[in-house]
Design an enzyme around this catalytic site. Structure first.
Site, PDB file in Angstrom:
ATOM      1  N   LEU A   4     146.861 179.581  36.659  1.00  0.00           N
ATOM      2  CA  LEU A   4     146.660 180.936  37.178  1.00  0.00           C
ATOM      3  C   LEU A   4     146.344 180.939  38.672  1.00  0.00           C
ATOM      4  O   LEU A   4     145.714 180.019  39.192  1.00  0.00           O
ATOM      5  CB  LEU A   4     145.528 181.639  36.429  1.00  0.00           C
ATOM      6  CG  LEU A   4     145.746 181.888  34.930  1.00  0.00           C
ATOM      7  CD1 LEU A   4     144.536 182.607  34.344  1.00  0.00           C
ATOM      8  CD2 LEU A   4     147.023 182.692  34.689  1.00  0.00           C
TER       9      LEU A   4
ATOM     10  N   LEU B  82     147.418 166.679  45.469  1.00  0.00           N
ATOM     11  CA  LEU B  82     147.711 166.051  46.752  1.00  0.00           C
ATOM     12  C   LEU B  82     148.510 164.801  46.428  1.00  0.00           C
ATOM     13  O   LEU B  82     148.082 163.992  45.607  1.00  0.00           O
ATOM     14  CB  LEU B  82     146.427 165.684  47.496  1.00  0.00           C
ATOM     15  CG  LEU B  82     146.564 165.032  48.896  1.00  0.00           C
ATOM     16  CD1 LEU B  82     145.244 165.168  49.650  1.00  0.00           C
ATOM     17  CD2 LEU B  82     146.943 163.559  48.846  1.00  0.00           C
TER      18      LEU B  82
ATOM     19  N   TYR C 181     137.720 161.306  47.842  1.00  0.00           N
ATOM     20  CA  TYR C 181     137.419 162.700  48.155  1.00  0.00           C
ATOM     21  C   TYR C 181     136.028 162.854  48.774  1.00  0.00           C
ATOM     22  O   TYR C 181     135.811 163.765  49.588  1.00  0.00           O
ATOM     23  CB  TYR C 181     137.576 163.573  46.912  1.00  0.00           C
ATOM     24  CG  TYR C 181     139.036 163.786  46.547  1.00  0.00           C
ATOM     25  CD1 TYR C 181     139.869 164.519  47.383  1.00  0.00           C
ATOM     26  CD2 TYR C 181     139.586 163.219  45.395  1.00  0.00           C
ATOM     27  CE1 TYR C 181     141.213 164.698  47.082  1.00  0.00           C
ATOM     28  CE2 TYR C 181     140.920 163.403  45.082  1.00  0.00           C
ATOM     29  CZ  TYR C 181     141.731 164.150  45.928  1.00  0.00           C
ATOM     30  OH  TYR C 181     143.068 164.320  45.632  1.00  0.00           O
TER      31      TYR C 181
END
Length: 205
Positions: free
Chosen positions: A109, A122, A166
């Protein structure tokens, strides 16, 4: 500051001089390196890179081809591609989300009224991996988000072995993600998107 990070965001980045013809006249060449938002026409190139990057690791892709087209039609401004001489070498695709944490519905969504950017994927082309392109692209993407009035934070889910990557990009772990895909467990991570007014005054947004 590196030469790359000092260049204007989302404008062609010329890393070498244009070639000249034998007669000494300059002939047109594609920019050596360029960052831009993706379009639905880029979907096949995106999927080819994603499929190679993820199938061997997890057996599936975060986004299938129809889902890539879906997001690039709905919210192309939440994507970013890195092109070298016209060829896509790395990309990020995101969409807006309107809840504090990610849920299973966030996989498919786009919530236009949301203030969280869900980073779906990514990926970097196999021929240019281990060159730091993933972290550079993420840095550029976060600068881009700071130019979008609706973006307040970035969310993503990743497998545990990717958490250190990250974290180096400035993300903080929120704990286990409630989303599961094919039995795989994920860690949910967050990055605050701050300084909207400052970035608009100082980055040409």
């Amino acid at each position: 500051m590196s030469a790359l990070s000092a260049l204007p965001f989302l404008k062609p980045v010329h890393l070498r001089s244009p070639r000249s013809s034998p007669g000494g006249q300059r002939r047109h060449t594609l920019p050596a390196s360029e960052f831009r938002c993706l379009s639905p026409e880029d979907a096949v190139s995106v999927f080819e890179i994603e499929r190679e990057a993820f199938i061997s690791v997890s057996g599936d892709c975060p986004l299938h081809l129809d889902e890539i087209r879906h997001f690039l039609n709905l919210c192309p401004e939440l994507s970013l591609g890195w092109f070298e001489e016209g060829r896509l070498v790395a990309f990020i695709i995101g969409s807006l989300w309107d809840q504090e944490r990610l849920s299973q519905a966030a996989l498919t969504l786009h919530k236009p009224q949301g203030s969280a950017v869900h980073i779906h994927v990514l990926a970097v082309h196999r021929t240019v991996r281990q060159q730091g392109k993933g972290s550079i692209l993420m840095w550029r993407y976060l600068q881009h988000l700071r130019c979008l009035p609706s973006a307040r934070r970035a969310l993503l889910m990743c497998q545990p072995f990717l958490v250190p990557f990250y974290q180096k990009c400035g993300f903080q772990a929120l704990g286990p993600c409630q989303v599961t895909v094919g039995g795989l467990a994920f860690v949910e991570m967050q990055h605050a998107v701050r300084g909207h007014a400052f970035m608009r005054r100082n980055s040409g947004c």
